[in-house]
Design a protein around this motif. Structure first.
Motif, PDB file in Angstrom:
ATOM      1  N   PHE A   1       1.049  -1.524  -0.060  1.00 57.32           N
ATOM      2  CA  PHE A   1       0.139  -0.255   0.201  1.00 57.32           C
ATOM      3  C   PHE A   1       0.819   1.255   0.011  1.00 57.32           C
ATOM      4  CE2 PHE A   1      -2.097   3.526   2.916  1.00 57.32           C
ATOM      5  CZ  PHE A   1      -2.662   3.767   1.972  1.00 57.32           C
ATOM      6  N   VAL A   2       0.718   1.997  -0.826  1.00 58.87           N
ATOM      7  CA  VAL A   2       0.841   3.422  -1.118  1.00 58.87           C
ATOM      8  C   VAL A   2      -0.151   4.477  -0.452  1.00 58.87           C
ATOM      9  CG1 VAL A   2       3.047   5.203  -1.679  1.00 58.87           C
ATOM     10  CG2 VAL A   2       2.777   2.643  -2.558  1.00 58.87           C
ATOM     11  N   PRO A   3       0.916   5.159   0.923  1.00 57.67           N
ATOM     12  CA  PRO A   3      -0.358   5.958   1.415  1.00 57.67           C
ATOM     13  C   PRO A   3      -0.075   7.109  -0.072  1.00 57.67           C
ATOM     14  CG  PRO A   3       0.855   6.850   2.510  1.00 57.67           C
ATOM     15  CD  PRO A   3       1.656   5.307   1.610  1.00 57.67           C
ATOM     16  N   SER A   4      -1.349   7.957   0.054  1.00 51.07           N
ATOM     17  CA  SER A   4      -1.837   9.912  -0.512  1.00 51.07           C
ATOM     18  C   SER A   4      -0.090  10.640  -0.141  1.00 51.07           C
ATOM     19  CB  SER A   4      -2.756  10.177  -1.192  1.00 51.07           C
ATOM     20  OG  SER A   4      -3.574  10.279   0.306  1.00 51.07           O
ATOM     21  N   SER A   5      -0.417  10.908   0.681  1.00 54.94           N
ATOM     22  CA  SER A   5       1.316  11.122   1.654  1.00 54.94           C
ATOM     23  C   SER A   5       1.357  11.098   2.382  1.00 54.94           C
ATOM     24  CB  SER A   5       0.222  13.013   1.807  1.00 54.94           C
ATOM     25  OG  SER A   5      -0.644  12.910   2.622  1.00 54.94           O
ATOM     26  N   PHE A   6       2.899  11.068   2.723  1.00 53.55           N
ATOM     27  CA  PHE A   6       3.278  10.580   3.921  1.00 53.55           C
ATOM     28  C   PHE A   6       3.458  11.724   4.961  1.00 53.55           C
ATOM     29  CE2 PHE A   6       4.983   7.989   0.161  1.00 53.55           C
ATOM     30  CZ  PHE A   6       5.046   7.250   0.609  1.00 53.55           C
ATOM     31  N   GLN A   7       3.534  11.198   6.356  1.00 56.15           N
ATOM     32  CA  GLN A   7       3.697  11.771   7.396  1.00 56.15           C
ATOM     33  C   GLN A   7       5.293  12.423   7.507  1.00 56.15           C
ATOM     34  OE1 GLN A   7       1.202  13.168   8.897  1.00 56.15           O
ATOM     35  NE2 GLN A   7      -0.118  11.759   8.772  1.00 56.15           N
ATOM     36  N   ASN A   8       5.808  13.047   7.851  1.00 55.91           N
ATOM     37  CA  ASN A   8       6.927  13.902   7.712  1.00 55.91           C
ATOM     38  C   ASN A   8       7.241  13.617   9.346  1.00 55.91           C
ATOM     39  OD1 ASN A   8       5.490  15.960   9.146  1.00 55.91           O
ATOM     40  ND2 ASN A   8       6.376  17.579   7.565  1.00 55.91           N
TER      41      ASN A   8
ATOM     42  N   ILE B   1       6.513  -1.294   1.616  1.00 55.75           N
ATOM     43  CA  ILE B   1       6.443  -2.854   1.300  1.00 55.75           C
ATOM     44  C   ILE B   1       6.214  -3.031   0.289  1.00 55.75           C
ATOM     45  CG2 ILE B   1       6.864  -5.387   1.991  1.00 55.75           C
ATOM     46  CD1 ILE B   1       8.053  -3.940   4.683  1.00 55.75           C
ATOM     47  N   ASN B   2       6.814  -3.820  -0.841  1.00 57.69           N
ATOM     48  CA  ASN B   2       5.361  -3.907  -2.302  1.00 57.69           C
ATOM     49  C   ASN B   2       4.318  -3.407  -2.423  1.00 57.69           C
ATOM     50  OD1 ASN B   2       4.340  -5.099  -4.220  1.00 57.69           O
ATOM     51  ND2 ASN B   2       2.994  -6.746  -2.958  1.00 57.69           N
ATOM     52  N   PRO B   3       5.158  -1.322  -3.346  1.00 57.57           N
ATOM     53  CA  PRO B   3       4.199  -0.571  -3.546  1.00 57.57           C
ATOM     54  C   PRO B   3       4.026  -0.879  -4.741  1.00 57.57           C
ATOM     55  CG  PRO B   3       6.820   0.028  -4.138  1.00 57.57           C
ATOM     56  CD  PRO B   3       6.993  -1.339  -3.091  1.00 57.57           C
ATOM     57  N   THR B   4       2.442   0.010  -4.496  1.00 61.07           N
ATOM     58  CA  THR B   4       1.126  -0.724  -6.004  1.00 61.07           C
ATOM     59  C   THR B   4       1.848   0.016  -6.683  1.00 61.07           C
ATOM     60  OG1 THR B   4      -0.014   0.107  -4.418  1.00 61.07           O
ATOM     61  CG2 THR B   4       0.099  -2.484  -4.392  1.00 61.07           C
ATOM     62  N   ARG B   5       2.508   1.053  -6.678  1.00 61.08           N
ATOM     63  CA  ARG B   5       2.675   2.757  -7.172  1.00 61.08           C
ATOM     64  C   ARG B   5       3.761   3.271  -6.822  1.00 61.08           C
ATOM     65  NH1 ARG B   5       0.815   7.155  -4.608  1.00 61.08           N
ATOM     66  NH2 ARG B   5       0.552   7.422  -3.111  1.00 61.08           N
ATOM     67  N   SER B   6       3.959   4.142  -7.896  1.00 59.90           N
ATOM     68  CA  SER B   6       4.749   5.107  -8.440  1.00 59.90           C
ATOM     69  C   SER B   6       4.750   5.876  -7.373  1.00 59.90           C
ATOM     70  CB  SER B   6       5.301   5.826  -9.656  1.00 59.90           C
ATOM     71  OG  SER B   6       4.880   5.104 -10.600  1.00 59.90           O
TER      72      SER B   6
ATOM     73  N   LEU C   1      10.341   7.364  -7.364  1.00 60.32           N
ATOM     74  CA  LEU C   1      10.375   6.351  -8.279  1.00 60.32           C
ATOM     75  C   LEU C   1       8.716   5.702  -9.147  1.00 60.32           C
ATOM     76  CD1 LEU C   1      12.454   3.382  -7.354  1.00 60.32           C
ATOM     77  CD2 LEU C   1      10.787   3.258  -5.405  1.00 60.32           C
ATOM     78  N   SER C   2       9.072   5.423 -10.347  1.00 57.65           N
ATOM     79  CA  SER C   2       8.292   5.119 -10.616  1.00 57.65           C
ATOM     80  C   SER C   2       8.165   3.879 -11.216  1.00 57.65           C
ATOM     81  CB  SER C   2       9.010   5.646 -12.719  1.00 57.65           C
ATOM     82  OG  SER C   2       8.590   7.158 -12.599  1.00 57.65           O
ATOM     83  N   LEU C   3       7.211   3.206 -10.980  1.00 52.89           N
ATOM     84  CA  LEU C   3       7.383   1.561 -11.479  1.00 52.89           C
ATOM     85  C   LEU C   3       6.424   0.905 -12.559  1.00 52.89           C
ATOM     86  CD1 LEU C   3       5.983   0.601  -7.545  1.00 52.89           C
ATOM     87  CD2 LEU C   3       8.491   0.634  -8.443  1.00 52.89           C
TER      88      LEU C   3
ATOM     89  N   ALA D   1      12.332   1.043  -0.190  1.00 56.52           N
ATOM     90  CA  ALA D   1      11.023   0.603  -1.159  1.00 56.52           C
ATOM     91  C   ALA D   1      12.295  -0.502  -0.632  1.00 56.52           C
ATOM     92  CB  ALA D   1      10.890   1.618  -1.599  1.00 56.52           C
ATOM     93  N   LEU D   2      10.821  -1.462  -0.536  1.00 56.61           N
ATOM     94  CA  LEU D   2      10.996  -3.172  -0.735  1.00 56.61           C
ATOM     95  C   LEU D   2      10.422  -3.551  -2.339  1.00 56.61           C
ATOM     96  CD1 LEU D   2      12.740  -3.259   1.738  1.00 56.61           C
ATOM     97  CD2 LEU D   2      11.828  -5.585   2.065  1.00 56.61           C
ATOM     98  N   LEU D   3      10.423  -3.575  -3.338  1.00 55.65           N
ATOM     99  CA  LEU D   3      10.242  -3.940  -4.748  1.00 55.65           C
ATOM    100  C   LEU D   3       9.441  -5.123  -4.479  1.00 55.65           C
ATOM    101  CD1 LEU D   3      12.258  -0.927  -6.489  1.00 55.65           C
ATOM    102  CD2 LEU D   3      10.125  -0.639  -5.463  1.00 55.65           C
ATOM    103  N   PHE D   4       8.838  -5.497  -3.817  1.00 53.33           N
ATOM    104  CA  PHE D   4       8.621  -7.277  -3.911  1.00 53.33           C
ATOM    105  C   PHE D   4       8.211  -7.696  -2.741  1.00 53.33           C
ATOM    106  CE2 PHE D   4      12.976  -6.619  -2.005  1.00 53.33           C
ATOM    107  CZ  PHE D   4      13.169  -7.571  -1.112  1.00 53.33           C
TER     108      PHE D   4
END
Lengths: 607, 293
Positions: free
Chosen positions: A351-358, A365-370, A374-376, A444-447
């Motif tokens: 899961f990738v949130p629309s914005s990250f807390q700072n 882990i295992n991002p579902t979108r760019s 980081l373009s997937l 980011a773990l891309l898997f």
């Protein structure tokens, strides 16, 4: 024999001047006598009664001549060179911690400096000396200089370190100097048991190894209190030593232990308050090396760090984090994830949130979108991982063999601006990291972990620990130990405003801003205090404090540790012992001759 | 010059002095001294039997009457003694205060005067590098007074070569004689050989050893160069009290050696200082020695 001050030879002109003066002084008052017949007989009688009388006036002259001769020689400062020191040479001085041992006065290092100073003072005109410091790092202090003042100043400024000595590095440097010049002599002042070889001469300044050292001090949190363990090693003859325990600088206990030669003695103190910040263990008996008679152990604060885990399927990550412990793990779902704040680490799995807390670092882990540059691309078939020689690559692959990890599938990255590749699969990134300008760190773990063999491998918890170490500021967490001279990477907390380190000598160093913090070189053994000011919200500044300890390398406490074989240059079997200045002896001779001359004169007048 | 050597008062004292030698003389000249041979004087000496060839006028007839044998009556013979005065005229004698040479000349004159007063002959020789007759065979006072002028005019020069010069004395072998040597003996020449030589020729010897007060008690100090008056020799010395002490010991040894030698050889020795008066030398030391009466 050579002369340090050849201009002094000009003073030999005083000898002909004395002779001329003597000739002029030989004026007699003339008297005519009837005959010198009786005076001749008197002279013979005088010589018969005092045989040296005839020589007396000449004796005074010769004594004065000798005085002038020796005085002129002394002014010229003659030196006797014991074998081939009339060429350029290199001096390497060991500045390791063991050189602080006080078995020679005032200590090995200062003694060596004095000896080298004698060599400097004995330098002949045109003779050049190079001076190399062999400490944790190798420094060429003076390169082929015949300027004694420069050499003296370099020696004066030189201080003994607290780390071990990179003698090999010093040798490499010396070797390169030898190759570039006609220098062929290397003199090493050290306390290690190296052997003379080739053009190398060792001056071993060690005399004793009567040293007791605290080689280890650790603290473990067990049953709501700390247990402290210290290890004491006696490198000298058997003896009993008293160990004092200080908690936050207050003496709380003392134990006497028998230390047999080179047998580690472990001592435990239990039920140390969990509120304490650090403990100090001290040996009360004096020995030749005082700096290893104290050791610190940092007690981690009770403040547990918070981790937010957003996952629906990452069972493996959760279990590993629980196994490592010392965290408060909060789990939430994707829809509630975006509103959660105040965590030290955010883990988004699948899961990738629309914005990250700072306010905390982030694992994806295992991002579902760019995201964040980081373009997937597509999911592609994977293979074995391969670690990359980047900073994060080294940090994450510590103690693991990346080649054992196989990926079934992973996300093909099409572009990864601002991201650093830590591990790759084939030619494509598999694990990437990023540090933002506000010191927020991303991994980011891309898997998908469940599509790898990681859960089956021992590398998995190690990898997770490495990731925690990388993203959690380890200096504030747990028993942190460093060796003197070690380069310490200080990581700022996300949104840190200021990072400051205070040394045992109470010297404050601001290591950030600018961010990321620059490394810190801890040299003096002891307890260091680190303080980070972190912005939490608009006006809320939170101060994070902690300690880390620095000790001298363990082998330095052994004092007479064996050095390995060294070889440098061509072997000529030459020995260098140094130059011996003769002027003090000549002056003594002048004084003696002066006294003799006075005695002869006085005695002559008495006769 | 004669006036400076002698004054009238001292001349009158000399009239009453005479030289004495312990041995009888044997000379070809008739003089005022008893001879070992029998002569024609009125002084009876001995008897002996007449032998053919004797002067029969000397037969003692009284003795013949008593013993019926011819006896000859013998009388003492009186012979003249030749006194040779050897005056050292080397440069070293012209030294000292009072001057050694002046006293030496006065002594020489005095001895000559006493000699001719005893009806002897006197000769004065100057001895330095060569020997020269100052006055030879002085007999009678007129001749003496004439010789005084020559004596006064004798210069002091050169080195002293006593022995070499004495060997040049002619006719020394003709009979007994007396030799009076006046010298400071500050010479490398062998004075002992000279004395032995004279003794061999049956000379009776009086040695007058004269030194000046400066030589007997030098007053130098510090670094000095002592120049020899007789030549180019010099000595560079550092004069200390010890040096002076050693000098005096050397001098004493030197004088003792002379005295010892003279005693062994039966030589009369007069050791005098140039500051002594002529009267005290002759009437004092000379009289006590028994050579002057």
């Amino acid at each position: 024999m050579s002369f340090i001050n050849p201009w002094g030879l000009i003073s030999f002109i005083s000898i002909p001047i004395l002779i001329v003066l003597y000739i002029l002084k030989q004026q007699h008052s003339e008297h005519v006598v009837s005959s010198t017949y009786l005076w001749k007989k008197t002279e013979m009688f005088m010589q018969a009664s005092t045989p040296w009388q005839k020589l007396r006036k000449n004796l005074l002259f010769f004594l004065q001549l000798l005085m002038l001769l020796f005085l002129s020689l002394a002014i010229s400062r003659p030196v006797i060179l014991s074998e081939a020191l009339d060429e350029d040479f290199i001096v390497i001085i060991d500045t390791s911690a063991s050189m602080r041992a006080e078995d020679v006065s005032p200590n090995r290092f200062e003694y060596s400096k004095k000896e080298i100073l004698r060599l400097v003072n004995g330098l002949l005109p045109g003779q050049k000396m190079s001076l190399i410091e062999a400490g944790n790092t190798v420094t060429l202090l003076v390169s082929r200089s015949d300027n004694k003042q420069v050499l003296r100043e370099a020696l004066e400024k030189l201080e003994c370190g607290y780390s071990d000595a990179n003698i090999d590095g010093a040798y490499s440097l010396a070797d390169s100097i030898i190759k570039e010049s006609n220098t062929s002599k290397v003199i090493l002042y050290s306390d290690k048991d190296y052997e003379d070889s080739g053009n190398l001469s060792i001056v071993n300044v060690a005399k004793s190894r009567e040293n007791v050292a605290i080689t280890q001090a650790t603290a473990a949190y067990v049953d709501d209190s700390y247990t402290v363990m210290s290890t004491v090693v006696n490198y000298g003859s058997d003896k009993s030593v008293t160990l004092e325990l200080y908690v936050d600088d207050r003496l709380v206990d003392a134990k006497t232990v028998l230390c047999e030669k080179e047998k580690p003695v472990h001592t435990y103190w239990r039920n140390i308050s969990q509120e304490a910040g650090f403990v100090k263990i001290k040996i009360t008996e004096k020995d030749v090396l005082p700096i290893d008679n104290e050791a610190y152990a940092v007690l981690s604060k009770n403040e547990r760090q918070k981790i937010l885990l957003v996952s629906e399927e990452s069972y493996f990550i959760e279990k590993v984090l629980q196994a490592i412990g010392n965290f408060d793990i909060y789990k939430t779902t994707k829809d509630k994830a975006e509103s959660q704040k105040g965590f030290d680490l955010y883990i988004y799995d699948g899961f990738v949130p629309s914005s990250f807390q700072n306010d905390g670092n982030v694992w994806v882990i295992n991002p579902t979108r760019s995201f964040l540059g980081l373009s997937l691309g597509d999911l592609i078939k994977g293979s074995a991982l391969d670690s990359v020689e980047t900073f994060s690559g080294k940090a994450l692959s510590t103690y693991i063999d990346a080649a054992n990890i196989y990926l079934a599938r992973f996300w093909a990255v099409t572009s990864h601006n601002d991201w650093e590749v830590a591990m790759k699969c084939g030619e494509l990134p598999a694990i990437v990291t990023r540090t933002t300008e506000s010191s927020q760190q991303f991994i980011a773990l891309l898997f998908n972990i469940s599509e790898t063999n990681l859960p089956l491998l021992k590398e998995f918890p190690v990898l997770v620990q490495n990731m925690l170490t990388y993203t959690m500021p380890s200096l504030l967490d747990g028993d942190v130990k460093f060796v003197s001279g070690e380069h310490i990477e200080i990581r700022a907390l996300p949104n840190a405003q200021k990072v400051e380190v205070t040394s045992p000598k109470n010297v404050k160093t601001t290591v950030a801003p600018p961010f990321p913090p620059r490394g810190y070189e801890a040299t003096v053994p002891g307890l260091y205090h680190i303080r980070q000011e972190v912005r939490r919200g608009e006006d809320n500044i939170k101060v994070n404090e902690g300690y880390f300890t620095v000790s001298i390398p363990g082998n330095e406490s052994a004092l007479l540790s064996k050095g390995h074989s060294l070889d440098i240059g061509e072997s000529t079997n030459q020995k260098v012992k140094g130059a011996i200045e003769l002027w003090p002896y000549l002056l003594l001779l002048v004084i003696f001759i002066g006294m003799t001359e006075w005695w002869v004169y006085y005695r002559g007048n008495q006769l | 010059m004669s006036g400076t050597l002698f004054d009238e008062g001292f001349m009158s004292k000399l009239e009453n002095m005479s030289l004495h030698f312990k041995n009888a003389v044997n000379s070809v000249y008739t003089g005022g001294r008893r001879s070992k041979s029998h002569g024609s004087t009125v002084e009876f000496s001995d008897f002996r039997e007449y032998t053919p060839g004797d002067d029969y006028r000397r037969i003692d007839w009284n003795a013949y009457a008593r013993f019926e044998k011819f006896f000859i009556k013998l009388y003492l013979d009186e012979k003249q003694l030749h006194t040779r005065i050897l005056l050292d005229t080397s440069k070293s004698m012209d030294f000292g205060e009072p001057n050694k040479g002046f006293l030496a000349k006065r002594l020489a004159a005095a001895f000559a005067y006493m000699a001719i007063g005893s009806l002897d002959r006197a000769s004065i020789y100057s001895v330095s590098e060569h020997m020269e007759h100052v006055c030879s065979g002085i007999e009678g006072r007129n001749a003496f007074y004439k010789s005084l002028e020559r004596l006064a005019a004798v210069p002091f020069k050169g080195e002293s070569r006593l022995f070499e010069c004495v060997k040049d004395i002619r006719n020394i072998y003709r009979g007994d004689g007396a030799a009076i040597i006046i010298s400071d003996l500050l010479t490398d020449s062998d004075y002992k050989a000279m004395i032995d030589y004279l003794l061999y020729y049956k000379q009776q010897i009086i040695l007058v050893h004269i030194l000046s007060p400066d030589e007997l008690n030098p007053q130098y100090s510090g670094r000095v160069r002592l120049l020899d008056s007789e030549g180019n020799d010099y000595r560079d010395l550092d004069i200390t009290p010890r040096t002076l002490d050693l000098y005096k010991r050397t001098l004493r040894s030197f004088m003792d050696d002379i005295a010892s030698f003279c005693a062994k050889r039966g030589v009369y020795l007069l050791q005098i200082s140039s500051d002594e008066s002529l009267e005290s030398i002759l009437l004092g030391k000379g009289h006590s020695l028994g050579i002057i009466s």
